[in-house]
Design a protein around this motif. Sequence first.
Motif, PDB file in Angstrom:
ATOM      1  N   SER A  13      48.509  29.280  14.487  1.00 24.93           N
ATOM      2  CA  SER A  13      47.899  29.410  15.800  1.00 24.93           C
ATOM      3  C   SER A  13      48.749  30.340  16.665  1.00 24.93           C
ATOM      4  N   GLN A  14      48.165  30.878  17.728  1.00 25.16           N
ATOM      5  CA  GLN A  14      48.974  31.671  18.659  1.00 25.16           C
ATOM      6  C   GLN A  14      49.778  30.772  19.591  1.00 25.16           C
ATOM      7  N   TRP A  15      49.438  29.481  19.635  1.00 28.91           N
ATOM      8  CA  TRP A  15      50.264  28.474  20.294  1.00 28.91           C
ATOM      9  C   TRP A  15      51.002  27.694  19.217  1.00 28.91           C
ATOM     10  N   GLU A  16      52.208  27.248  19.518  1.00 34.20           N
ATOM     11  CA  GLU A  16      52.978  26.515  18.518  1.00 34.20           C
ATOM     12  C   GLU A  16      52.321  25.174  18.169  1.00 34.20           C
ATOM     13  N   ALA A  59      49.779  36.297  15.735  1.00 30.22           N
ATOM     14  CA  ALA A  59      49.442  35.161  14.865  1.00 30.22           C
ATOM     15  C   ALA A  59      48.747  35.654  13.599  1.00 30.22           C
ATOM     16  N   CYS A  60      47.816  36.600  13.746  1.00 29.72           N
ATOM     17  CA  CYS A  60      47.140  37.164  12.572  1.00 29.72           C
ATOM     18  C   CYS A  60      48.137  37.866  11.656  1.00 29.72           C
ATOM     19  N   LEU A  61      49.071  38.602  12.259  1.00 28.63           N
ATOM     20  CA  LEU A  61      50.083  39.280  11.455  1.00 28.63           C
ATOM     21  C   LEU A  61      50.936  38.267  10.700  1.00 28.63           C
ATOM     22  N   ILE A 171      36.930  33.090   8.669  1.00 29.84           N
ATOM     23  CA  ILE A 171      38.036  33.593   9.485  1.00 29.84           C
ATOM     24  C   ILE A 171      39.082  32.516   9.734  1.00 29.84           C
ATOM     25  N   HIS A 172      40.313  32.981   9.947  1.00 28.43           N
ATOM     26  CA  HIS A 172      41.365  32.177  10.563  1.00 28.43           C
ATOM     27  C   HIS A 172      41.411  32.622  12.026  1.00 28.43           C
ATOM     28  N   ASN A 173      41.212  31.703  12.938  1.00 28.07           N
ATOM     29  CA  ASN A 173      41.151  32.032  14.364  1.00 28.07           C
ATOM     30  C   ASN A 173      42.387  31.480  15.074  1.00 28.07           C
ATOM     31  N   PRO A 174      43.258  32.355  15.601  1.00 31.27           N
ATOM     32  CA  PRO A 174      44.484  31.890  16.256  1.00 31.27           C
ATOM     33  C   PRO A 174      44.242  31.007  17.471  1.00 31.27           C
ATOM     34  N   SER A 175      43.050  31.098  18.083  1.00 33.05           N
ATOM     35  CA  SER A 175      42.745  30.222  19.216  1.00 33.05           C
ATOM     36  C   SER A 175      41.577  29.294  18.905  1.00 33.05           C
ATOM     37  N   GLY A 176      41.353  29.040  17.622  1.00 27.70           N
ATOM     38  CA  GLY A 176      40.302  28.120  17.225  1.00 27.70           C
ATOM     39  C   GLY A 176      40.669  26.680  17.543  1.00 27.70           C
ATOM     40  N   PHE A 177      39.667  25.815  17.471  1.00 25.95           N
ATOM     41  CA  PHE A 177      39.869  24.401  17.767  1.00 25.95           C
ATOM     42  C   PHE A 177      40.188  23.633  16.482  1.00 25.95           C
ATOM     43  N   PRO A 178      41.105  22.659  16.557  1.00 19.78           N
ATOM     44  CA  PRO A 178      41.488  21.898  15.357  1.00 19.78           C
ATOM     45  C   PRO A 178      40.304  21.166  14.757  1.00 19.78           C
ATOM     46  N   GLU A 179      40.300  21.125  13.436  1.00 20.77           N
ATOM     47  CA  GLU A 179      39.256  20.449  12.656  1.00 20.77           C
ATOM     48  C   GLU A 179      37.880  21.068  12.856  1.00 20.77           C
ATOM     49  N   HIS A 180      37.829  22.250  13.439  1.00 23.63           N
ATOM     50  CA  HIS A 180      36.526  22.873  13.701  1.00 23.63           C
ATOM     51  C   HIS A 180      36.528  24.369  13.422  1.00 23.63           C
ATOM     52  N   SER A 181      37.396  25.111  14.095  1.00 21.65           N
ATOM     53  CA  SER A 181      37.283  26.571  13.994  1.00 21.65           C
ATOM     54  C   SER A 181      38.628  27.273  13.894  1.00 21.65           C
ATOM     55  N   GLN A 182      39.646  26.595  13.361  1.00 21.32           N
ATOM     56  CA  GLN A 182      40.948  27.235  13.181  1.00 21.32           C
ATOM     57  C   GLN A 182      41.043  27.905  11.810  1.00 21.32           C
ATOM     58  N   GLN A 183      40.941  27.119  10.754  1.00 21.09           N
ATOM     59  CA  GLN A 183      41.162  27.629   9.401  1.00 21.09           C
ATOM     60  C   GLN A 183      39.844  27.710   8.622  1.00 21.09           C
ATOM     61  N   PHE A 184      39.674  28.837   7.938  1.00 25.14           N
ATOM     62  CA  PHE A 184      38.509  29.025   7.068  1.00 25.14           C
ATOM     63  C   PHE A 184      37.209  28.675   7.804  1.00 25.14           C
TER      64      PHE A 184
END
Length: 206
Positions: A13-16, A59-61, A171-184
């Motif tokens: 994530s872009q946040w820790e 975060a993407c890098l 997509i992997h989204n650095p500002s995605g929501f957990p269990e919803h739109s962060q990973q894959f």
Amino acid sequence: MTITTVHHVPYYSQWESADLVPEFVSGTRSAATDPRWESSGAESAQEYAFWAPRMCGMACLRMALGHFGQPVPPSVPLVREALAAGAYVRSGDQVQGLIYAPFAAWVRSRWGLVAEARPELAVEEVDAEIAHGRLVLLSVHKNIRTLDPQPAARSGHLVLAVGSGLDHISIHNPSGFPEHSQQFHHVPRADLGRFYAGRGVVLAAP
């Protein structure tokens, strides 16, 4: 396209504190109160809070570096390097970037990876790059995280395309929501056009 391709890329994530992203983006919690801010390599909570909402590209890098077998530096030291390379330009509290051409040049010189700025990049080309083992930073609107039916624009945020299939881009989204739109996160092809600016950066192993 008929075959699903997925690269097993680590997520950052872009946040820790990835679990607190909904609170950060809604403004109900300040990034300066992130309990893990020191892991970012920032010198202060205030430095971290300034950059956290702005470092989706870093975060993407970091995800790409991990995938291609490179050491993964903390996020804020990467921001400092990116500033020195001209990939970000800061003027007071205003930041221009991520600027693709200097970013790509920095990635090539710093890590020896293939990095190609693509000011025009059709979705079909994204599919082809992923099929050939590459990853793609995509310029999108931040509300891709919720598939907002009426996003305000088609840019302003970066996500990492890590897979594609017949009816979606993953997509992997650095500002995605957990269990919803962060990973894959599977973004349906029918929805992608509302968010995607048609440009990005292709990254690959040398």
